[in-house]
Design an enzyme around this catalytic site. Structure first.
Site, PDB file in Angstrom:
ATOM      1  N   LYS A  53     -11.211  -9.495   4.825  1.00 17.16           N
ATOM      2  CA  LYS A  53     -11.625  -8.131   5.151  1.00 17.16           C
ATOM      3  C   LYS A  53     -12.431  -7.622   3.958  1.00 17.16           C
ATOM      4  CE  LYS A  53      -9.575  -3.554   4.825  1.00 17.16           C
ATOM      5  NZ  LYS A  53      -8.607  -3.004   3.845  1.00 17.16           N
TER       6      LYS A  53
ATOM      7  N   ASP B 142      -8.608  -3.207  -1.442  1.00 17.77           N
ATOM      8  CA  ASP B 142      -9.691  -2.299  -1.823  1.00 17.77           C
ATOM      9  C   ASP B 142      -9.162  -1.069  -2.543  1.00 17.77           C
ATOM     10  OD1 ASP B 142      -9.317  -0.201   0.675  1.00 17.77           O
ATOM     11  OD2 ASP B 142      -8.946  -2.267   1.236  1.00 17.77           O
TER      12      ASP B 142
ATOM     13  N   TYR C  72       0.815  -1.220   0.000  1.00 15.67           N
ATOM     14  CA  TYR C  72       0.000   0.000   0.000  1.00 15.67           C
ATOM     15  C   TYR C  72       0.845   1.265   0.000  1.00 15.67           C
ATOM     16  CZ  TYR C  72      -2.736   3.876   1.893  1.00 15.67           C
ATOM     17  OH  TYR C  72      -3.291   5.111   2.113  1.00 15.67           O
TER      18      TYR C  72
END
Ligand code: B12
Ligand code: B12
Ligand SMILES: Cc1ncc(COP(=O)(O)O)c(C=O)c1O
Ligand SMILES: Cc1ncc(COP(=O)(O)O)c(C=O)c1O
Lengths: 244, 522, 244, 522
Positions: free
Chosen positions: D369, D297, D262
């Site tokens: 998640k 995501d 990330y």
């Protein structure tokens, strides 16, 4: 701002955040959006943000907004009339009636005038009751007469007189154009005229009925959404006992 | 595909029991008529209008014939006889009766064929008009394409026909396929149909012929512009069932709420009156190509959706069977079903999947009228909006015919403009999101859903078979339907039912039976 | 009520019906409900009905309400600033620039300060664009430089000066505590200080940006939700051409 | 049951490719360290606090060692050496360095074993504390029962830790199982961890050890009262990954957002710095029994959820593989997936069913998640509420592990108290409504859902195999991830990476490797 004064809470104490949605006869464009925003400001909101705008066609637009109010109210000054008699379960109520009144109480119930929504009054009166709480018909202490749907006020009163009832139970569910107010007022006025008003308890109920409103309309008590036979039975028993 | 595996023996038994129940009423259908049926005949003959006091002329004339003991021959003969004698139009005859200047039964009856010579042209004229309306509807669907399925059905209920029009137009433009003008509270209890355009009503707008006309015209306009035929519907049930059906046929409504037993059970209207009226009312719908809808949802607004699920199935089977008797074809039977399961129940969606599939599977050709959650709708609009979403999801997943959109304000007020729009947005999103989902799915072997569906069917069959033994009237008298006792000879409107003379004549029913091929079974 | 004055529409023209929801630091009972109702009345609503009450715990309750306002606004008096230049498609804009300016226009864009939401500015600037409308990079008429996320105002201005840009494009998506206002103001003030403000067009955008707001903040234009490269490109081209 | 039939060859190839990609980094993990890793060591040794200006002491000491060119031996040795020489506590050593009264590198280095004699007790003490926290968590789950699945995960993000507490307590009482304190914007770009309780932040609240402590205490209280252990989570990703992981381990956070890439892709942090930091950070999480969560995501917030679905799968496989290297077991890998499909797309739900099942099937033991719709959330809260309902429906239907509830105001503001409550109501209703639905269903033979899942897996495998050939660093440099070019030697924090001397020593990493049995594979 006084310490008892409270405001709407968004994510910070007293930030005054509120959600609104409404339609206006305007086009779904910058002008319409501005109209919506100005309306909110004119209503007294300090800040207003139109977050959603939906074209409803035929010249109408739906707005979704978040706005901030600086109004607040003093919690300590709020008075609200609520039924104060304690709530007993069926057995306790029956015992109470046995002990304090020593006779069955007669109640006549109906959904009056144009209203046909009997589920509510049935929930209070019928054997099977509602949400695991039996209705008045199952109580030993009550002789419950449920006249059902669309009973003219005159018939209800006639029946009550005939049975010389201790209490009248009225249900009003339809509230459009305040018809419930009209109907409930009509009943009470007829009762006054016929000199019945003070011979028995007048109790009304329905999703838009509050004890507050009932009192205003001249009833002895009012019961709204989520009330049970236990509430009503206890109220009748205790109030009748007090009256002696 | 989600295919139920229903016990075929149960399916057969259910149909046989229903036929036994409904087949037992030819004594009523063949030998009786009612004031409402006669008023319908007069309307078909062209009598309309009302007195200052509001009393419609069809009522005036029929009441007149009742008073004069002439009604048992049927109203048509007397009016035609007067037209013949006085050289008046039907309307003029009615006006004179109303004015008190004419007593129909005082005029000697002319020869039958002379009377027929007056009636037949009127009959042909009216039936032509109705077939014309039917043709117009069918052309429109050809032109603009068939109705989507599930069709988006929304209600307007302001009480004011003009506000209704604004809201109906808006809804249609947003995607509504069917507009229902909800009736003013308890109109079913009125033994007449109000006259003219109305702007006041409680919980809805009065069903009047003028209101029908106004709304139909508005929707025709939008249909043209949106290139989508917008259907219109209203309620026939009640003391004026055939009259309202007639008005719908004349003004080109496309669907009509017309339950065989609603009036009896939920409005305490006399059983015979209701069954008789629905027989003719539905014949009119059949002739006009109008899709009927039934009111099974009403059982669940008062009883539990799980325990009493079978009553819905039972009622659907009875409604189907009565409809067949009146000449309605399965593809015009909007049998009712409702998503009224308590949202607090575990697996509420799973249960409903079983119930919804049962209806769909038992009536594969019926454009099922699928009703939204209402009883458990609360003042929490956000929660209600979600319940409606589950309902829309289910409607698409199980391919129901007509989706009566739920409104997030169901527990609060009759829909605001925005409520309806959000309901349409909800449905359009759900329908799209799960469009072909069912093609990817199938039921697991011996699934709960399949077991539950068969269980409900089993209960329905057992119930229907006892009713078939007792007879429907006795069963209703005993309170076996909707937990309400409805004795054969009580209830509103019984006095409006009468036995027909041997020379009784209802030209429209005769003609319709002919064309619908209903002679065979008599 | 003047004929131009409009009110919210529930199901009858000007009935003033609005939907609201908000939280208050009160208990979920008759008292809390009354507090909510009184607040609405104090805010000036003629009538208010609390239809939903949800216990949020920790002493807060959520209320859902329908209320009636008698406020109305005069449609004819609403003024709203909107970008007035016509919107041309990519080809037309390129042709227009070719014809009226005869050179490539340089635009420097960025998501300034702490804001890292580049999707918006990318939608306007990147080749691929947004919703089937190409971004400025694809235009022949533009030399588009996208500096991306979290660019300090100073760096953006330095770059603009270096490239001697015709326009600066700023994106602000995060609006919490009005940080977007602060950031946009900071940029404009720096530009003034550095004497850059009038050397180029300053254009901002973001979901909570309106042309109105942009003008207030001293920008030449502002673009909100749902704007496209075509809107911005046309505005820049036409405005630059007018300036000559 | 909805069981995907995945091509097992593809499954194997995907795992092999991922191992090739992550296995190639032992040169980095074994020979390098970073300033953040060293600051972590100092925190573990007990150094805390900050200067007036806000600079934390761990930063002061590490920067000091960098300036004095002593860092390559690791901070532990120098501080221990000073403690030994001056008879001071680690904290006192830090204070003197801060005061400028002590230069660590000026003190001659004592013998190794003398230094170890100082370090080892500190190490044991800290590891005992962390194991203690782990034990406490496990006991609580034993006592109150395991976490529900999908677990209800909600965020608080007021910026003020005290407001956060009020809202977290309310949410927990309403049914939330996991509370996430969203971090103030771009904290990942800070090369230090702010100190103390904070009441200001943008878009969230700063992650500080004191804030962790305050929230954990509040939730422990509610857990007791509600008889349900409420988990707490925060974000480690960024320039302080191992430090925040350490703080979480010390203060008993239960989950930690800790993605391997990330920071590189979405925050332009140097690739080597990030990979190195995540290696130690995750080892700490593994040791503390903390469930990590990854940020797949993020790919979908910028790219299309259909076209780029495979990037999510690819990232999940890489995250899994890196996690294994750090000693994290599958049941603690909260791999990320998100419901970001355009609601305007036909069959959006059907597509998502394929994607959600793919994640669940590929990582059967992972408490996935599951992220809600965010990109297509709009200012129309009613529509967003419905999108969240579909997401909740899907989470239950496909048995995801952790449901990150969507808020109807996603497009408007960070959640208000009521927004969160409505989100919980939404989830609870959906979870209940479709509780056992999947048991009644199965996938149709050769269903679209099954084909789509295999298609995405296929694309992911092909992508991973090219990355394995190029090497991860080259692939990122070329912009093969998230359409962003991230060269090996650019990006923030590169200067904080250094090569270790042969006598470099990180007592905590050594000890953890021991206990996690990570020697074997080196
Ligand atoms: C079921 C229902 C029907 C059924 C009624 C069946 C029956 N036998 O009751 C049928 C289908 C017949 C029906 C018809 C109509 N309905 Co209706 N109906 C409902 C519905 C879905 C549920 C009502 C209900 O049963 N609630 C459950 C009971 C248990 O709750 P309750 O009534 O509030 O009662 C509780 C308390 O209020 C209290 N209580 C109530 N009465 C009393 C009395 C006493 C003495 C006491 C102590 C307590 C008490 O105790 C009860 C238990 O806690 C509501 C929508 C909704 N979800 O509320 C619409 C609703 C009430 N109906 C509505 C309308 C408009 C109609 C119609 C007029 C529509 C039409 N045009 O045909 C008709 C006409 C009926 C008539 N003449 O009154 C509107 C009313 C709008 C308004 N605010 O004015 C609603 C809100 C739906 C809507 N949004 O349009 N309806
Ligand atoms: C995607 C996203 C992210 C991504 C951003 C990835 C990226 N590279 O952009 C990630 C995951 C990184 C992210 C992070 C955060 N986000 Co964010 N994010 C969103 C989200 C879901 C969508 C935004 C988006 O892409 N919209 C799509 C684009 C196309 O729309 P747009 O931005 O409005 O742009 C259009 C117009 O506004 C206009 N426009 C925009 N800019 C410009 C500029 C010019 C010159 C012109 C002419 C036009 C123009 O044209 C565009 C096309 O029409 C929103 C929620 C939502 N649904 O809106 C939250 C949201 C914006 N994020 C939010 C927050 C709080 C954050 C964080 C601070 C959370 C945290 N604490 O970590 C972080 C920090 C990021 C930072 N430092 O700024 C909040 C902001 C709340 C507020 N109002 O202040 C939101 C609203 C979510 C929420 N409810 O909390 N986020
Ligand atoms: C079959 C049917 N007819 C009629 C009605 C309503 O008409 P009324 O209120 O006049 O009985 C309903 C309402 O639920 C219905 O279901
Ligand atoms: C994996 C991961 N880490 C960290 C963050 C947020 O932290 P920051 O805004 O400081 O980068 C996010 C937010 O989406 C995330 O997904």
């Amino acid at each position: 701002m006084g310490k008892n004064v409270i405001r709407p809470y968004g994510d910070t104490l007293n930030d005054g955040k509120m959600q609104l949605s409404f339609s206006l006869p305007v086009s779904a464009d910058a002008l319409g959006k501005e109209a919506a925003r100005l309306l909110l400001l004119q209503m007294g909101y300090d800040a207003a943000e139109i977050t959603g705008m939906r074209d409803l066609r035929e010249g109408f637009t739906h707005f979704i907004a978040y706005a901030v109010t600086s109004c607040g109210i003093d919690k300590s000054k709020i008075k609200v009339k609520v039924v104060e008699t304690e709530v007993m379960d069926m057995e306790a109520t029956d015992a109470y009636i046995q002990q304090h009144l020593g006779r069955k109480l007669t109640v006549v119930g109906a959904c009056i005038e144009s209203d046909a929504h009997t589920v509510g009054i049935d929930a209070i009166m019928n054997m099977k009751g509602y949400n695991h709480r039996y209705g008045l018909e199952r109580y030993h202490g009550f002789n419950a007469i449920n006249m059902g749907a669309q009973v003219p006020s005159e018939e209800l009163l006639a029946k009550a007189r005939a049975e010389n009832a201790d209490a009248i139970l009225v249900s009003q569910v339809v509230t459009q154009k305040n018809i419930h107010i009209q109907n409930l007022t009509k009943l009470i006025e007829l009762a006054e005229a016929e000199g019945l008003r003070h011979k028995m308890l007048f109790i009304c109920g329905g999703p838009r009925i509050s004890h507050e409103l009932a009192i205003e309309l001249g009833y002895d008590a009012g019961f709204g959404t989520g009330s049970y036979a236990t509430d009503v039975a206890s109220f009748i028993a205790i109030t009748m006992a007090k009256k002696g | 595909m989600l295919n139920l595996d229903l016990d075929q023996q149960l399916v057969q038994r259910s149909r046989i029991a229903a036929q036994q129940i409904t087949g037992a009423f030819s004594w009523l259908f063949d030998a009786y008529s009612s004031v409402s049926i006669e008023r319908t005949v007069l309307r078909f003959m062209g009598i309309d209008g009302a007195l200052k006091g509001g009393e419609p002329l069809p009522n005036v004339v029929v009441d007149h014939l009742v008073a004069k003991q002439g009604i048992s021959k049927g109203a048509a003969i007397w009016v035609a006889n007067a037209m013949l004698a006085k050289g008046l139009s039907a309307q003029q005859v009615a006006d004179e009766v109303a004015a008190g200047t004419l007593v129909l039964t005082d005029l000697p009856l002319a020869k039958a064929d002379a009377i027929f010579a007056v009636i037949n042209p009127l009959t042909t004229k009216m039936l032509k008009h109705i077939s014309g309306q039917k043709a117009k509807r069918e052309e429109s669907f050809k032109l603009f394409g068939p109705r989507r399925s599930p069709a988006i059905y929304v209600i307007v209920a302001t009480g004011n026909i003009y506000e209704d029009v604004t809201q109906a137009r808006a809804a249609a433009r947003e995607g509504a396929d069917i507009i229902a003008v909800i009736r003013s509270t308890a109109q079913s209890l009125l033994d007449y149909v109000p006259f003219g355009a109305t702007t006041e009503g409680f919980g809805g707008t009065f069903a009047t012929q003028e209101n029908f006309r106004i709304m139909r015209a508005a929707l025709d306009e939008v249909s043209e512009e949106e290139k989508r035929y917008i259907s219109l519907t209203n309620y026939a049930s009640g003391l004026c069932m055939p009259e309202i059906a007639a008005m719908g046929a004349i003004e080109r409504l496309d669907l009509m709420l017309n339950d065989a037993m609603y009036g009896i059970l939920f409005r305490d209207i006399n059983p015979k009156r209701t069954l008789l009226d629905q027989y003719f009312a539905r014949m009119i719908n059949a002739y006009a190509g109008i899709e009927i809808q039934t009111g099974e949802d009403n059982y669940l607004t008062t009883s539990d959706a799980i325990d009493k699920a079978y009553t819905v199935t039972a009622s659907q089977l009875i409604n189907e069977s009565f409809a067949l008797i009146s000449g309605i074809k399965p593809d015009k039977m909007g049998l009712g079903h409702a998503y009224e399961i308590d949202p607090e129940l575990e697996n509420s969606f799973t249960y409903e999947l079983a119930h919804a599939l049962l209806t769909k599977t038992l009536f594969p050709d019926a454009p099922v009228k699928y009703m939204p959650p209402t009883k458990f709708a609360s003042g929490n609009i956000f929660k209600t909006h979600l319940m409606d979403a589950m309902f829309n999801f289910m409607g698409q997943l199980t391919h129901q015919g007509v989706q009566l959109l739920g409104m997030m304000t169901e527990a609060i007020h009759t829909p605001h403009l925005a409520d309806r729009s959000l309901a349409i947005e909800n449905a359009q999103y759900m329908f799209k999101a799960v469009k072909n989902l069912d093609e990817s799915l199938c039921l697991a072997p011996n699934s709960f859903v399949n077991r539950r569906a068969n269980e409900v069917l089993q209960q329905a069959v057992e119930f229907l078979e006892t009713v078939a033994k007792d007879g429907l009237l006795n069963a209703m008298a005993k309170g076996e339907f909707a937990e309400i006792k409805r004795p054969e000879n009580s209830g509103k409107g019984l006095d409006g039912v009468f036995m027909c003379d041997k020379d009784y004549y209802n030209p429209f029913m005769e003609a319709m039976k002919q064309e619908l091929g209903l002679w065979a079974r008599m």
